[in-house]
Write a protein that holds these residues in place. Structure first.
Motif, PDB file in Angstrom:
ATOM      1  N   PHE A 119     -26.287  25.970-103.890  1.00 25.17           N
ATOM      2  CA  PHE A 119     -26.001  25.051-104.948  1.00 25.17           C
ATOM      3  C   PHE A 119     -25.829  25.951-106.170  1.00 25.17           C
ATOM      4  O   PHE A 119     -25.021  25.915-107.239  1.00 25.17           O
ATOM      5  N   GLY A 120     -27.070  26.715-106.298  1.00 31.88           N
ATOM      6  CA  GLY A 120     -27.168  27.608-107.658  1.00 31.88           C
ATOM      7  C   GLY A 120     -25.932  28.607-107.676  1.00 31.88           C
ATOM      8  O   GLY A 120     -25.273  28.552-108.774  1.00 31.88           O
ATOM      9  N   ASN A 121     -25.605  29.039-106.623  1.00 30.54           N
ATOM     10  CA  ASN A 121     -24.803  30.286-106.646  1.00 30.54           C
ATOM     11  C   ASN A 121     -23.138  29.587-106.911  1.00 30.54           C
ATOM     12  O   ASN A 121     -22.462  30.102-107.942  1.00 30.54           O
ATOM     13  N   LEU A 122     -23.120  28.421-106.416  1.00 29.79           N
ATOM     14  CA  LEU A 122     -21.448  28.064-106.413  1.00 29.79           C
ATOM     15  C   LEU A 122     -21.452  27.141-107.779  1.00 29.79           C
ATOM     16  O   LEU A 122     -20.363  26.877-108.287  1.00 29.79           O
ATOM     17  N   LEU A 123     -22.596  26.414-108.152  1.00 26.48           N
ATOM     18  CA  LEU A 123     -22.481  25.714-109.236  1.00 26.48           C
ATOM     19  C   LEU A 123     -22.753  26.256-110.581  1.00 26.48           C
ATOM     20  O   LEU A 123     -22.966  25.681-111.542  1.00 26.48           O
ATOM     21  N   HIS A 124     -23.317  27.669-110.405  1.00 24.23           N
ATOM     22  CA  HIS A 124     -23.363  28.450-111.595  1.00 24.23           C
ATOM     23  C   HIS A 124     -24.891  27.918-112.376  1.00 24.23           C
ATOM     24  O   HIS A 124     -24.607  27.764-113.542  1.00 24.23           O
ATOM     25  N   VAL A 125     -25.563  27.309-111.585  1.00 21.33           N
ATOM     26  CA  VAL A 125     -26.980  26.725-112.226  1.00 21.33           C
ATOM     27  C   VAL A 125     -28.089  27.597-111.607  1.00 21.33           C
ATOM     28  O   VAL A 125     -28.381  27.931-110.281  1.00 21.33           O
TER      29      VAL A 125
END
Lengths: 210, 122
Positions: free
Chosen positions: A125-131
């Motif tokens: 989630f973090g990598n793909l959503l830039h969060v």
């Protein structure tokens, strides 16, 4: 909380990617192939999650809980059926017999499994959503599902929503069922949905990894 | 340019893949599950299939086996988030022509398609 068709499709695909990575982490840990069924995703007000969880886990459950902070903040819970958790411990400890209440070393193993699976999932989630997410130390509890859900509802703000992901997978002919529950406040959920939609639009332009 | 069948149970993945392929000039059909994929394969006779692994009812590895049991020359590239080495080994053993990890971007996907269509091994 109204979720558009594009957001629903994107969340399902993100979960598919994230759970596949989690399954690969579990496969590395146990040196066993993991056959994952298509995860089922739904969103509920926090007071209404019982039925969604009951579809995947019942009775005694092992729950690993981690708080995550950052622009999107909330609580992540990984619930596993108790027998499935015992099976995973046996695989990781070369068949060591696990007591009904789980001893200290077995509890450490289940906690570490939860930590690795949730980090693999939220890492995607973090990598793909830039969060960027930061995680607290994971904590394990062993309870009846009803007790666990009641404490979750009592401890949460009634305005919070839960993203419930149910998954079934097989390892060495044993089925393990579990649920990942992400509990988010309204502001975090709205930001999460915005980032999901932005990722979907990048995907449709051929830049899902940008 | 080639006729390509996209098989994925995700609406977003099908739409995103179709957009990449059509922008590159390919002719695209799609299917959202294994049975529909087999039916489309023999109706459309595509030059290449892009196939997901984790799907309801029939997974991609079984679709690969069924298509290649009837058409051993079928060119099938897996597009999947399943990064277990055992999955890649099973795909290659079943005759897959390539393996692309999700989420897909246009460059790696089009490279894998060009390689599969050129007949080079996965």
């Amino acid at each position: 909380m109204i979720i558009s068709e594009l957001q629903t499709d994107a969340i399902s695909e993100l979960i598919n990617i994230a759970f596949s990575r989690s399954a690969a982490s579990l496969s590395d840990l146990t040196a066993s192939r993991v056959d994952l069924e298509v995860p089922e995703v739904s969103v509920h007000p926090i007071a209404n999650i019982t039925a969604a969880l009951h579809r995947f886990v019942k009775g005694d459950v092992a729950t690993v809980h981690q708080v995550f902070t950052g622009p999107v903040a909330g609580d992540a819970f990984l619930l596993m059926n108790f027998d499935g958790a015992v099976h995973l411990v046996e695989l990781l400890t070369n068949g060591e017999v696990v007591s009904k209440g789980l001893g200290a070393s077995a509890r450490e193993v289940v906690t570490e499994i939860g930590n690795i699976v949730m980090n693999a999932c939220l890492g995607v989630f973090g990598n793909l959503l830039h969060v960027r997410f930061s995680f607290s130390v994971p904590r394990l509890s062993l309870d009846d599902l009803g007790v666990m859900v009641n404490s979750l509802i009592v401890d949460s703000n009634p305005m919070q929503h839960a993203l419930v992901v149910g998954a079934r997978f097989r390892l060495r002919n044993s089925e393990v069922t579990g649920c990942l529950v992400l509990v988010l406040g309204i502001a975090s959920f709205e930001l999460f949905l915005q980032e999901v939609e932005a990722w979907a639009e990048r995907s449709l332009r051929g830049g899902a990894n940008e | 340019m080639s006729k390509i069948l996209v098989v994925d149970d995700s609406n977003l993945a099908r739409r995103a893949t179709r957009a990449i392929l059509e922008a590159a000039g390919h002719e695209v059909s799609d299917a959202q599950d294994g049975l529909a994929a087999i039916e489309r394969y023999f109706l459309d006779k595509p030059e290449l299939v892009l196939l997901d692994v984790t799907m309801r009812d029939m997974d991609g590895l079984e679709v690969l086996q069924r298509i290649r049991s009837v058409d051993p020359e079928a060119r099938i590239v897996f597009v999947t988030a399943d990064v277990q080495s055992s999955t890649r080994e099973m795909a290659v053993a079943g005759g897959a022509s390539g393996f692309v990890v999700k989420p897909v971007s246009s460059g790696p996907l089009l490279d894998a398609i060009a390689e599969a269509l050129s007949g080079r091994p996965a």
